[in-house]
Design an enzyme around this catalytic site. Structure first.
Site, PDB file in Angstrom:
ATOM      1  N   GLU A   1       8.567   4.088  -9.242  1.00  0.00           N
ATOM      2  CA  GLU A   1       7.738   4.822  -8.365  1.00  0.00           C
ATOM      3  C   GLU A   1       7.885   6.004  -8.003  1.00  0.00           C
ATOM      4  O   GLU A   1       7.311   6.874  -7.710  1.00  0.00           O
ATOM      5  CB  GLU A   1       7.132   3.919  -7.121  1.00  0.00           C
ATOM      6  CG  GLU A   1       8.287   3.316  -6.281  1.00  0.00           C
ATOM      7  CD  GLU A   1       8.493   4.551  -5.207  1.00  0.00           C
ATOM      8  OE1 GLU A   1       7.397   5.021  -4.706  1.00  0.00           O
ATOM      9  OE2 GLU A   1       9.608   4.656  -4.667  1.00  0.00           O
TER      10      GLU A   1
ATOM     11  N   GLN B   1      11.927  -1.440   6.672  1.00  0.00           N
ATOM     12  CA  GLN B   1      12.347  -1.977   5.364  1.00  0.00           C
ATOM     13  C   GLN B   1      13.562  -2.007   5.206  1.00  0.00           C
ATOM     14  O   GLN B   1      14.488  -2.654   4.604  1.00  0.00           O
ATOM     15  CB  GLN B   1      11.304  -1.639   4.291  1.00  0.00           C
ATOM     16  CG  GLN B   1      10.251  -2.120   4.061  1.00  0.00           C
ATOM     17  CD  GLN B   1       9.467  -1.404   2.927  1.00  0.00           C
ATOM     18  OE1 GLN B   1       9.767  -0.613   2.373  1.00  0.00           O
ATOM     19  NE2 GLN B   1       8.350  -1.862   2.599  1.00  0.00           N
TER      20      GLN B   1
ATOM     21  N   LEU C   1       2.534  -7.481  -0.452  1.00  0.00           N
ATOM     22  CA  LEU C   1       3.305  -8.140  -0.187  1.00  0.00           C
ATOM     23  C   LEU C   1       4.358  -8.827  -1.326  1.00  0.00           C
ATOM     24  O   LEU C   1       5.518  -9.209  -1.138  1.00  0.00           O
ATOM     25  CB  LEU C   1       2.434  -9.596   0.117  1.00  0.00           C
ATOM     26  CG  LEU C   1       3.254 -10.990   0.773  1.00  0.00           C
ATOM     27  CD1 LEU C   1       4.217 -10.536   2.022  1.00  0.00           C
ATOM     28  CD2 LEU C   1       2.365 -12.123   0.964  1.00  0.00           C
ATOM     29  N   ALA C   2       3.804  -8.615  -2.471  1.00  0.00           N
ATOM     30  CA  ALA C   2       4.623  -8.733  -3.833  1.00  0.00           C
ATOM     31  C   ALA C   2       5.955  -7.925  -3.772  1.00  0.00           C
ATOM     32  O   ALA C   2       6.972  -8.601  -4.072  1.00  0.00           O
ATOM     33  CB  ALA C   2       3.896  -8.884  -5.038  1.00  0.00           C
ATOM     34  N   ASP C   3       5.788  -6.670  -3.557  1.00  0.00           N
ATOM     35  CA  ASP C   3       7.175  -5.914  -3.793  1.00  0.00           C
ATOM     36  C   ASP C   3       7.815  -5.980  -2.422  1.00  0.00           C
ATOM     37  O   ASP C   3       9.170  -5.822  -2.555  1.00  0.00           O
ATOM     38  CB  ASP C   3       6.467  -4.322  -3.744  1.00  0.00           C
ATOM     39  CG  ASP C   3       6.018  -3.824  -2.522  1.00  0.00           C
ATOM     40  OD1 ASP C   3       6.705  -3.767  -1.671  1.00  0.00           O
ATOM     41  OD2 ASP C   3       4.627  -3.297  -2.595  1.00  0.00           O
ATOM     42  N   GLN C   4       7.395  -6.404  -1.138  1.00  0.00           N
ATOM     43  CA  GLN C   4       8.235  -6.799  -0.112  1.00  0.00           C
ATOM     44  C   GLN C   4       9.044  -7.905  -0.317  1.00  0.00           C
ATOM     45  O   GLN C   4       9.969  -8.270   0.459  1.00  0.00           O
ATOM     46  CB  GLN C   4       7.505  -6.673   1.139  1.00  0.00           C
ATOM     47  CG  GLN C   4       6.793  -5.342   1.414  1.00  0.00           C
ATOM     48  CD  GLN C   4       6.926  -4.769   2.769  1.00  0.00           C
ATOM     49  OE1 GLN C   4       7.506  -5.299   3.442  1.00  0.00           O
ATOM     50  NE2 GLN C   4       5.546  -4.316   3.105  1.00  0.00           N
TER      51      GLN C   4
ATOM     52  N   HIS D   1       5.868  -0.122  -7.441  1.00  0.00           N
ATOM     53  CA  HIS D   1       6.689  -0.376  -6.247  1.00  0.00           C
ATOM     54  C   HIS D   1       7.546  -1.768  -6.692  1.00  0.00           C
ATOM     55  O   HIS D   1       8.715  -1.678  -6.429  1.00  0.00           O
ATOM     56  CB  HIS D   1       5.989  -0.439  -4.984  1.00  0.00           C
ATOM     57  CG  HIS D   1       5.736   0.957  -4.335  1.00  0.00           C
ATOM     58  ND1 HIS D   1       4.633   1.693  -4.825  1.00  0.00           N
ATOM     59  CD2 HIS D   1       6.303   1.562  -3.393  1.00  0.00           C
ATOM     60  CE1 HIS D   1       4.505   2.639  -4.066  1.00  0.00           C
ATOM     61  NE2 HIS D   1       5.615   2.473  -3.219  1.00  0.00           N
TER      62      HIS D   1
END
Length: 355
Positions: free
Chosen positions: A17, A107, A290-293, A314
């Site tokens: 990204e 993060q 939510l997937a990338d986190q 991402h």
């Protein structure tokens, strides 16, 4: 924690990204593994390349919680070197100084602190409701509850709202770490338990909120929902955010849109409805953000997985960064309704933080 190598990890900041995600995740994984990093072409995929205040805050936060050393941590710098020390739990306060996202700075420090050897309190000042970043409600209701299922106890308080351009919002996060993370499987939503619609309004006419809510409720058919209007009058800048929450038995997803200068309320509501309808087109439980986190926590757990409609840039960037720092690999299986992502247990060759 055992690492792949003791030599610096070299990272091309234009990968994937090509933005701040590369910086934040690299810093977190550096602290978790003890490996130094050397990053070039920072944020090369963005119009304003180089480190901005939000990213500098993440670098300084990483250095403070780990006793680390950073070079190149200056405004608009395109090269960064970071050598971590041992992560130290404690009470920390970081101020971005702009409307840069408080959730994104978190993060960087949350993964190492949730595996530290004591509790921590982290206060971050900046933006809490901004375009292109998770709003506080996503952090509080979608991500952190999922993370708690993996072992650590993490709670967040919104102490003041922060909108563009002044920022000035403040969140405080309490972290009770876990010795190790437990795998979690998110492949089914379960039955719908609740829906919520929230209009966050700061120094804008009341009829703006009315138009936002009525437009969404009318077009969505959420006739059983009583919308919320929390006070945001402590915000320094005017702002408006519309937030939809869908709570299922196994997962909660949160979607948001931010009103901007010249944007009609109806357009803001329509954009939110578009996000919600896109999510509901597939039975996949985990949404795009939510997937990338979840990728870094699952890699640290050494197991688990999720099903999502599709992986964003991402998310694929996160997968690549994990491979640079750890031997952990993820498998991907295409399904009719999305993609199933799982940690490959045979690839996990590192232990807990005490190893």
């Amino acid at each position: 924690m055992m690492t792949k190598t003791a030599t610096p990890v070299r990272i091309d900041g234009s990968m994937g990204e090509g933005g701040g995600q590369v910086i934040r995740t690299s810093l977190a994984l550096s602290m978790l593994t003890g490996q130094p990093l050397q990053l070039r072409k920072a944020r090369a995929g963005r119009t304003k390349a180089g480190l901005l205040r939000q990213h500098l805050t993440a670098v300084r936060a990483a250095a403070e919680i780990s006793g680390g050393r950073a070079s190149g941590a200056t405004l608009r710098s395109k090269a960064l070197s970071f050598t971590p020390g041992r992560v130290r739990p404690g009470t920390y306060r970081f101020a971005i100084g702009t409307a840069g996202s408080t959730a994104l700075v978190l993060q960087t420090v949350l993964p190492p602190l949730m595996l530290a050897d004591g509790p921590s309190t982290v206060t971050i000042e900046g933006g809490t409701h901004a375009s292109g970043a998770p709003v506080f409600e996503f952090l509080d209701r979608a991500f952190l509850p999922t993370l708690e299922r993996m072992g650590p106890k993490v709670s967040a308080r919104l102490e003041s709202h922060g909108f563009f351009p002044a920022g000035g919002g403040r969140i405080t996060v309490e972290i009770e770490p876990a010795e190790r993370l437990n795998p979690v499987e998110l492949h089914d939503r379960g039955p719908l338990l609740d829906r919520q619609l929230t209009a966050v309004l700061a120094h804008v006419p009341d009829d703006v909120g009315g138009r936002l809510l009525s437009r969404y409720l009318e077009r969505s058919g959420w006739t059983d929902v009583e919308p919320r209007r929390p006070s945001a009058q402590s915000a320094r800048s005017p702002g408006a955010a519309l937030v939809a929450e869908l709570r299922y038995r196994h997962v909660t997803e949160v979607f948001s849109t931010i009103g901007g200068s010249g944007m009609r309320s109806e357009a803001v509501a329509d954009e939110l409805l578009k996000q919600v309808r896109s999510y509901l087109k597939s039975p996949a439980p985990v949404g795009e953000y939510l997937a990338d986190q979840l990728i870094v926590p699952l890699a640290l757990a050494g197991g688990g997985g999720f099903t999502t409609r599709g992986l964003s840039r991402h998310a694929t960037t996160q997968l690549e960064l994990v491979r640079l720092f750890l031997d952990t690999r993820f498998s991907q299986e295409k399904l009719d309704h999305g993609v199933r992502v799982e940690v490959d247990p045979s690839s996990v060759s590192w232990g807990s933080a005490e190893d």
